[in-house]
Design a protein around this motif. Sequence first.
Motif, short mmCIF file in Angstrom:
data_model
loop_
_atom_site.label_atom_id
_atom_site.label_comp_id
_atom_site.label_asym_id
_atom_site.label_seq_id
_atom_site.Cartn_x
_atom_site.Cartn_y
_atom_site.Cartn_z
N ALA A 120 23.62 -33.66 3.43
CA ALA A 120 22.37 -33.85 2.69
C ALA A 120 22.18 -32.77 1.64
O ALA A 120 21.64 -33.04 0.55
N THR A 121 22.62 -31.55 1.93
CA THR A 121 22.52 -30.47 0.96
C THR A 121 23.37 -30.76 -0.28
O THR A 121 22.93 -30.54 -1.42
N VAL A 122 24.59 -31.26 -0.07
CA VAL A 122 25.45 -31.62 -1.20
C VAL A 122 24.80 -32.70 -2.06
O VAL A 122 24.75 -32.59 -3.30
N ALA A 123 24.28 -33.74 -1.41
CA ALA A 123 23.65 -34.83 -2.16
C ALA A 123 22.42 -34.35 -2.92
O ALA A 123 22.22 -34.69 -4.11
N LEU A 124 21.59 -33.55 -2.26
CA LEU A 124 20.37 -33.08 -2.89
C LEU A 124 20.68 -32.11 -4.03
O LEU A 124 20.05 -32.18 -5.10
N ALA A 125 21.65 -31.22 -3.85
CA ALA A 125 22.02 -30.28 -4.91
C ALA A 125 22.62 -31.02 -6.11
O ALA A 125 22.32 -30.68 -7.26
N ALA A 126 23.46 -32.04 -5.85
CA ALA A 126 24.03 -32.81 -6.95
C ALA A 126 22.95 -33.57 -7.72
O ALA A 126 22.97 -33.61 -8.96
N PHE A 127 22.00 -34.14 -6.99
CA PHE A 127 20.91 -34.87 -7.65
C PHE A 127 20.06 -33.93 -8.50
O PHE A 127 19.73 -34.24 -9.65
N GLN A 128 19.70 -32.79 -7.96
CA GLN A 128 18.87 -31.85 -8.70
C GLN A 128 19.61 -31.28 -9.90
O GLN A 128 19.03 -31.13 -10.99
N SER A 129 20.88 -30.92 -9.74
CA SER A 129 21.64 -30.37 -10.86
C SER A 129 21.83 -31.41 -11.96
O SER A 129 21.78 -31.07 -13.15
N PHE A 130 22.03 -32.67 -11.58
CA PHE A 130 22.14 -33.73 -12.58
C PHE A 130 20.84 -33.88 -13.37
O PHE A 130 20.85 -33.98 -14.60
N GLY A 131 19.72 -33.89 -12.65
CA GLY A 131 18.43 -33.99 -13.35
C GLY A 131 18.17 -32.82 -14.27
O GLY A 131 17.67 -32.99 -15.39
N ILE A 132 18.50 -31.60 -13.81
CA ILE A 132 18.29 -30.42 -14.65
C ILE A 132 19.17 -30.47 -15.89
O ILE A 132 18.72 -30.16 -17.00
N ALA A 133 20.45 -30.87 -15.72
CA ALA A 133 21.37 -30.92 -16.86
C ALA A 133 20.92 -31.94 -17.89
O ALA A 133 20.94 -31.67 -19.10
#
Length: 440
Positions: A120-133
């Motif tokens: 879940a941490t990987v999925a959440l970090a990927a989602f947040q980093s994509f939104g920030i980028a």
Amino acid sequence: MAAAKGNALGKLGKLTELRQRIFFVIGALVVFRLGSFIPVPGVNPEAMTNLVNGNGLMDMFNMFSGGALERFSVFALGVIPYISASIVFQMMGAVVPSLQSLRKEGEAGKRKMTMYTRYATVALAAFQSFGIAVALQGQVAAGGAPVVYTPGFGFIFSSVVGLTAGTMFLMWLGEQMTERGIGNGISLLIFAGIVAGLPGAVVHTLGMASNGELSLIKLLMVFALALGVTAFVVFMERAQRRITVNYARRSGGQKAYMNQSSSLPLKINMSGVIPPIFASSLLMFPATAVSWFTTGQQSRWLQDLTQALSPGNPLYETIFSVMVIGFAFFYTAIVFNADETADNLKRSGALIPGIRPGKATANYIDAVMTRLTGVGALYLVLVCLVPSFMQSAWHVPFYFGGTSLLIVVVVVMDFTAQVQAHLVSHQYESLLKKANLRRN
């Protein structure tokens, strides 16, 4: 005096394991601070700093990451995705039957829960980093300079990979600190990020006082309030409600044991720092996303909503207070089970004076815990809101307050308690070794 210091240092030198654990924690924190200065490629550092500074939500997130966000470092997300995933799975473990069964399986179930939390941490970090980028590609700093040099797929891909890998590395580093160091590694990383910004905030506050922007009386009041709130947090975190428990008369062979009295300690703040952290996280990301993705007059109402959800505004403080109180009761119900405690007391032959064993004892303990949680929730709200009022009224960079102060004090208390536990265990081991030698 010198002899006493020499003896203390000599004893510390003999504690090889404790010394190694402390050095490991220090080394891990150095790695964390060095990594916070490694930027993700493709970002204009000056424009990014101007974008973060002055934004209440982004300033708060930047504080938790130790300044990594304003540098857009690989550690910009920090351990917030891991904390969010851990809290969500811990809460789901109390309501989802499959996760409830995993919690009862002991060490094997704990390993599975840890594995699910990491995924879940990987999925959440990927989602947040994509939104920030994606959001940063359309941002322009105050001077008109773009935040991203070359927007496109390359920047988004490198940002997602870099930020996600940074979060996973910090998660691994925190677990290593917990296992091979002292204290909770994730909490120590958050502690290091908050404390890293403290010297700059103090220097800036003193600069405001020297320039006349802040009067001497207000400056003294700020530092007095910081010391007072710190002492209040220490007092409340150590406060307990002790319920008297009597053990029934027991007889074994030719020996008879009279009634023994003990106490059942119940902490006032059983939920710790979880409610303010979770409330801040839930309020931080939606408002930040809205502030980044909404531009133009057609989304004026969204921009007004974002401004209202910024720290220091009445709407934000009201929603934050309600969420802290709600999470305090919810998380306390997860970590403390009154029925299980009553059953343990009944099996051990213990009873509370004037209360029948079984369901009546469980109801009594639950009622006491409910009142304590209410006081603890109000204490959390008070500690978190007083510094916000100070900052909005006097425009002081009061970073050492609120949620950050609560985290710092609790982490330091936990670290100190574990160091003392190591010292006590070492003393017991020394006594046992001496006793065995004398017997031989």
